[in-house]
Enzyme design. Structure first.
Site, PDB file in Angstrom:
ATOM      1  N   GLY A  12       0.837  -1.201   0.000  1.00 51.58           N
ATOM      2  CA  GLY A  12       0.000   0.000   0.000  1.00 51.58           C
ATOM      3  C   GLY A  12       0.869   1.247   0.000  1.00 51.58           C
ATOM      4  O   GLY A  12       2.100   1.171   0.089  1.00 51.58           O
ATOM      5  N   SER A  14       2.398   5.041   1.067  1.00 49.05           N
ATOM      6  CA  SER A  14       3.019   5.597   2.272  1.00 49.05           C
ATOM      7  C   SER A  14       1.935   6.177   3.177  1.00 49.05           C
ATOM      8  O   SER A  14       1.038   6.884   2.705  1.00 49.05           O
ATOM      9  CB  SER A  14       3.992   6.713   1.882  1.00 49.05           C
ATOM     10  OG  SER A  14       4.576   7.279   3.026  1.00 49.05           O
ATOM     11  N   GLY A  15       2.001   5.854   4.435  1.00 46.50           N
ATOM     12  CA  GLY A  15       1.051   6.402   5.395  1.00 46.50           C
ATOM     13  C   GLY A  15      -0.255   5.625   5.470  1.00 46.50           C
ATOM     14  O   GLY A  15      -1.144   5.968   6.249  1.00 46.50           O
ATOM     15  N   ALA A  16      -0.370   4.559   4.674  1.00 44.96           N
ATOM     16  CA  ALA A  16      -1.620   3.777   4.693  1.00 44.96           C
ATOM     17  C   ALA A  16      -1.742   2.977   5.982  1.00 44.96           C
ATOM     18  O   ALA A  16      -2.855   2.659   6.420  1.00 44.96           O
ATOM     19  CB  ALA A  16      -1.692   2.858   3.481  1.00 44.96           C
ATOM     20  N   GLY A  17      -0.599   2.637   6.580  1.00 53.17           N
ATOM     21  CA  GLY A  17      -0.637   1.917   7.860  1.00 53.17           C
ATOM     22  C   GLY A  17       0.018   0.541   7.828  1.00 53.17           C
ATOM     23  O   GLY A  17      -0.234  -0.268   8.724  1.00 53.17           O
ATOM     24  N   LYS A  18       0.850   0.290   6.843  1.00 50.60           N
ATOM     25  CA  LYS A  18       1.501  -1.023   6.731  1.00 50.60           C
ATOM     26  C   LYS A  18       2.359  -1.317   7.968  1.00 50.60           C
ATOM     27  O   LYS A  18       2.199  -2.360   8.609  1.00 50.60           O
ATOM     28  CB  LYS A  18       2.420  -1.097   5.487  1.00 50.60           C
ATOM     29  CG  LYS A  18       1.719  -0.879   4.166  1.00 50.60           C
ATOM     30  CD  LYS A  18       2.694  -0.926   2.997  1.00 50.60           C
ATOM     31  CE  LYS A  18       3.754   0.156   2.995  1.00 50.60           C
ATOM     32  NZ  LYS A  18       3.267   1.533   2.911  1.00 50.60           N
ATOM     33  N   SER A  86       6.061  -2.108  -2.028  1.00 50.37           N
ATOM     34  CA  SER A  86       5.960  -3.167  -3.052  1.00 50.37           C
ATOM     35  C   SER A  86       4.938  -2.773  -4.122  1.00 50.37           C
ATOM     36  O   SER A  86       3.893  -3.402  -4.257  1.00 50.37           O
ATOM     37  CB  SER A  86       5.653  -4.530  -2.423  1.00 50.37           C
ATOM     38  OG  SER A  86       4.702  -4.481  -1.397  1.00 50.37           O
TER      39      SER A  86
END
Ligand code: ADX
Length: 177
Positions: A12, A14-18, A86
């Site tokens: 996902g 950046s900042g999505a919460g991975k 990714s």
């Protein structure tokens, strides 16, 4: 306790919460008797992939390395949690093919306007200003999965809800108890 390894592959923007989800889940899995390692994009780039940039070629190399280490860990009964952008579908699929262990792709799906508004690391601002070039989602591609095993909507769900979905999936597949 004997345990079979598997791979939780977060992808996902950046900042999505991975990374947040990976860090939140690790102790929950350990409580259930799993050995767990997190392969976080930022950390891998400080070590295993030091010196690589953000061209497609370098990103692919970075992701292949993460995929290979995830495979090695899973082969040894560990849960590998990867948390890198990714961005390319084909390379994620390649990692899935070499995994030889359950490979659970988790699309951390937060809309660009949401992650950009959060801008936790200030990277979107820099990307918009052209200070960071080839920034994923802004000036570089992100290819969302077509058939992720799990989709978490971190713009709408709490971290507990997203993590709950993942744990429920793993229980249903009898990967955890
Ligand atoms: S990936 O594309 O190869 O999967 P990865 O997750 O390892 O990326 O690294 C992303 C991290 O690198 C971001 O969290 C950010 O801190 C940093 N970064 C620096 N420049 C860029 C860029 N141009 N695009 C994306 N991330 C960048």
């Amino acid at each position: 306790m004997h345990q079979n390894g598997f791979i939780l592959w977060f992808t996902g923007l950046s900042g999505a919460g991975k990374s947040t989800l990976a860090t939140y889940l690790a102790p929950k899995l350990k409580e259930r008797g799993c050995k767990v390692e997190i392969l976080d994009g930022d950390e891998v780039r400080e070590n295993l992939s030091k010196g690589l940039g953000f061209s497609k070629e370098d990103r692919d190399t970075n992701i292949r390395r993460i995929g290979y280490v995830a495979y090695l860990l899973a082969r040894n009964g560990c849960v590998s949690i990867t948390a890198a952008f990714s961005p390319y579908r084909e390379i994620r699929d390649e990692c899935r093919k070499i995994a030889q262990a359950p490979f659970i792709e988790i699309f951390v799906d937060a809309p660009l306007d949401v992650v950009e508004a959060r801008d936790t690391k200030g990277l979107y601002k820099k990307a918009r200003a052209g200070i960071i070039k080839q920034f994923t989602g802004i000036s570089d591609p992100y290819e969302p999965p077509h058939k992720a095993e799990i989709v978490v909507k971190t713009g709408d769900e709490s971290i507990e809800e997203s993590a709950g979905k993942i744990l429920k999936y793993l229980s249903a597949k009898t990967l955890i108890r």
